[in-house]
Motif scaffolding. Structure first.
Motif, mmCIF file in Angstrom:
data_model
loop_
_atom_site.group_PDB
_atom_site.id
_atom_site.type_symbol
_atom_site.label_atom_id
_atom_site.label_comp_id
_atom_site.label_asym_id
_atom_site.label_seq_id
_atom_site.Cartn_x
_atom_site.Cartn_y
_atom_site.Cartn_z
ATOM 1 N N ALA A 63 0.824 -1.206 0.000
ATOM 2 C CA ALA A 63 0.000 0.000 0.000
ATOM 3 C C ALA A 63 0.859 1.257 0.000
ATOM 4 O O ALA A 63 0.560 2.219 -0.714
ATOM 5 C CB ALA A 63 -0.936 -0.009 1.211
ATOM 6 N N ASP A 64 1.942 1.258 0.789
ATOM 7 C CA ASP A 64 2.833 2.421 0.831
ATOM 8 C C ASP A 64 3.513 2.650 -0.514
ATOM 9 O O ASP A 64 3.677 3.793 -0.949
ATOM 10 C CB ASP A 64 3.888 2.251 1.929
ATOM 11 N N PHE A 65 3.896 1.564 -1.188
ATOM 12 C CA PHE A 65 4.509 1.700 -2.512
ATOM 13 C C PHE A 65 3.491 2.222 -3.526
ATOM 14 O O PHE A 65 3.754 3.164 -4.271
ATOM 15 C CB PHE A 65 5.103 0.365 -2.979
ATOM 16 N N LEU A 116 5.142 4.711 -8.776
ATOM 17 C CA LEU A 116 4.158 4.505 -9.835
ATOM 18 C C LEU A 116 3.596 5.842 -10.296
ATOM 19 O O LEU A 116 3.423 6.765 -9.490
ATOM 20 C CB LEU A 116 3.021 3.612 -9.329
ATOM 21 N N PRO A 117 3.287 5.966 -11.582
ATOM 22 C CA PRO A 117 2.693 7.211 -12.096
ATOM 23 C C PRO A 117 1.328 7.481 -11.435
ATOM 24 O O PRO A 117 0.618 6.532 -11.079
ATOM 25 C CB PRO A 117 2.526 6.949 -13.589
ATOM 26 N N PRO A 118 0.948 8.756 -11.278
ATOM 27 C CA PRO A 118 -0.317 9.101 -10.610
ATOM 28 C C PRO A 118 -1.551 8.409 -11.193
ATOM 29 O O PRO A 118 -2.435 7.996 -10.452
ATOM 30 C CB PRO A 118 -0.417 10.621 -10.790
ATOM 31 N N GLU A 119 -1.610 8.246 -12.517
ATOM 32 C CA GLU A 119 -2.787 7.604 -13.107
ATOM 33 C C GLU A 119 -2.887 6.130 -12.715
ATOM 34 O O GLU A 119 -3.977 5.585 -12.573
ATOM 35 C CB GLU A 119 -2.827 7.770 -14.632
ATOM 36 N N VAL A 120 -1.753 5.483 -12.495
ATOM 37 C CA VAL A 120 -1.745 4.094 -12.037
ATOM 38 C C VAL A 120 -2.158 4.041 -10.571
ATOM 39 O O VAL A 120 -2.950 3.188 -10.158
ATOM 40 C CB VAL A 120 -0.349 3.455 -12.246
ATOM 41 N N VAL A 121 -1.647 4.961 -9.775
ATOM 42 C CA VAL A 121 -1.990 5.025 -8.351
ATOM 43 C C VAL A 121 -3.493 5.195 -8.181
ATOM 44 O O VAL A 121 -4.124 4.522 -7.363
ATOM 45 C CB VAL A 121 -1.228 6.175 -7.652
ATOM 46 N N HIS A 122 -4.106 6.059 -8.971
ATOM 47 C CA HIS A 122 -5.542 6.295 -8.880
ATOM 48 C C HIS A 122 -6.326 5.001 -9.110
ATOM 49 O O HIS A 122 -7.255 4.681 -8.366
ATOM 50 C CB HIS A 122 -5.969 7.364 -9.891
ATOM 51 N N VAL A 123 -5.969 4.240 -10.108
ATOM 52 C CA VAL A 123 -6.666 2.985 -10.419
ATOM 53 C C VAL A 123 -6.435 1.953 -9.325
ATOM 54 O O VAL A 123 -7.367 1.301 -8.865
ATOM 55 C CB VAL A 123 -6.212 2.436 -11.790
ATOM 56 N N LEU A 124 -5.194 1.804 -8.874
ATOM 57 C CA LEU A 124 -4.867 0.769 -7.902
ATOM 58 C C LEU A 124 -5.343 1.086 -6.494
ATOM 59 O O LEU A 124 -5.615 0.172 -5.715
ATOM 60 C CB LEU A 124 -3.354 0.526 -7.880
ATOM 61 N N SER A 125 -5.468 2.355 -6.158
ATOM 62 C CA SER A 125 -5.821 2.729 -4.785
ATOM 63 C C SER A 125 -7.171 2.173 -4.360
ATOM 64 O O SER A 125 -7.406 1.952 -3.185
ATOM 65 C CB SER A 125 -5.786 4.244 -4.612
ATOM 66 N N THR A 126 -8.054 1.927 -5.286
ATOM 67 C CA THR A 126 -9.363 1.362 -4.941
ATOM 68 C C THR A 126 -9.278 -0.128 -4.642
ATOM 69 O O THR A 126 -10.207 -0.690 -4.078
ATOM 70 C CB THR A 126 -10.372 1.590 -6.086
ATOM 71 N N ARG A 127 -8.171 -0.778 -4.976
ATOM 72 C CA ARG A 127 -8.057 -2.224 -4.815
ATOM 73 C C ARG A 127 -7.287 -2.659 -3.577
ATOM 74 O O ARG A 127 -7.292 -3.833 -3.233
ATOM 75 C CB ARG A 127 -7.368 -2.827 -6.030
ATOM 76 N N TYR A 128 -6.586 -1.754 -2.936
ATOM 77 C CA TYR A 128 -5.732 -2.127 -1.812
ATOM 78 C C TYR A 128 -6.248 -1.488 -0.540
ATOM 79 O O TYR A 128 -6.164 -0.290 -0.339
ATOM 80 C CB TYR A 128 -4.265 -1.737 -2.113
ATOM 81 N N SER A 129 -6.782 -2.332 0.351
ATOM 82 C CA SER A 129 -7.500 -1.869 1.535
ATOM 83 C C SER A 129 -6.630 -1.102 2.517
ATOM 84 O O SER A 129 -7.148 -0.320 3.309
ATOM 85 C CB SER A 129 -8.153 -3.051 2.241
ATOM 86 N N ALA A 130 -5.332 -1.295 2.533
ATOM 87 C CA ALA A 130 -4.484 -0.601 3.498
ATOM 88 C C ALA A 130 -4.247 0.851 3.125
ATOM 89 O O ALA A 130 -3.705 1.605 3.905
ATOM 90 C CB ALA A 130 -3.146 -1.327 3.650
ATOM 91 N N LEU A 131 -4.663 1.253 1.937
ATOM 92 C CA LEU A 131 -4.490 2.642 1.536
ATOM 93 C C LEU A 131 -5.523 3.515 2.242
ATOM 94 O O LEU A 131 -6.666 3.114 2.432
ATOM 95 C CB LEU A 131 -4.687 2.797 0.023
ATOM 96 N N PRO A 132 -5.118 4.739 2.615
ATOM 97 C CA PRO A 132 -6.107 5.631 3.226
ATOM 98 C C PRO A 132 -7.161 6.031 2.195
ATOM 99 O O PRO A 132 -6.879 6.100 1.008
ATOM 100 C CB PRO A 132 -5.267 6.843 3.647
ATOM 101 N N ALA A 133 -8.350 6.294 2.672
ATOM 102 C CA ALA A 133 -9.447 6.673 1.780
ATOM 103 C C ALA A 133 -9.246 8.060 1.201
ATOM 104 O O ALA A 133 -8.604 8.885 1.732
ATOM 105 C CB ALA A 133 -10.759 6.612 2.529
#
Length: 133
Positions: A63-65, A116-133
């Motif tokens: 999640a941090d990565f 990771l590029p911002p557009e990738v982070v945006h897509v992946l952030s919805t899939r990894y629960s440890a990321l802050p909302a």
């Protein structure tokens, strides 16, 4: 040069996190469900496969990565041996046999600052629960 031993495991790439003409970074799972980050390195092989190093990472490190709080080099340094080396085509649902090594090959270590590029982070952030909302 990393020291290899006879330990081998099957590592399944579950998701490609970053690609450019071929997968470069992926999330993978070991047979017991352990999470790994797969990092492609080195020149293309004659057989078309790509060399990968697999580093064990817990959910928070992943999640941090993904969020950019740590770069790929920091994630790799935070991981502990054994690391696994293997070769394959690297797409999602690909299984690669990894052989255990005690250190990450120098050729597989990224430069500091690789995130990771911002557009990738945006897509992946919805899939990894440890990321802050």
């Amino acid at each position: 040069m990393p020291t290899t031993n006879s330990a081998q495991i099957s590592l399944r790439i579950t998701e490609v996190l970053l690609e450019y003409e071929q997968p470069l970074i992926g999330a993978a799972q070991g047979p017991d469900g352990t999470t790994f980050i797969a990092v492609a390195y080195g020149p293309d092989r004659e057989d078309g496969a790509q060399d990968f190093v697999f580093v064990c990472a817990d959910q928070q490190q992943v999640a941090d990565f993904i969020s950019g709080r740590i770069d790929l080099l920091a994630l790799m340094k935070a991981s502990s041996a054994p690391f696994y080396l293997g070769a394959g085509y690297g797409g999602a649902d690909t299984t690669i046999t990894g052989r255990a090594v005690d250190s990450i090959p120098e050729a597989a270590k990224p430069t500091s600052g690789l995130v990771l590029p911002p557009e990738v982070v945006h897509v992946l952030s919805t899939r990894y629960s440890a990321l802050p909302a």
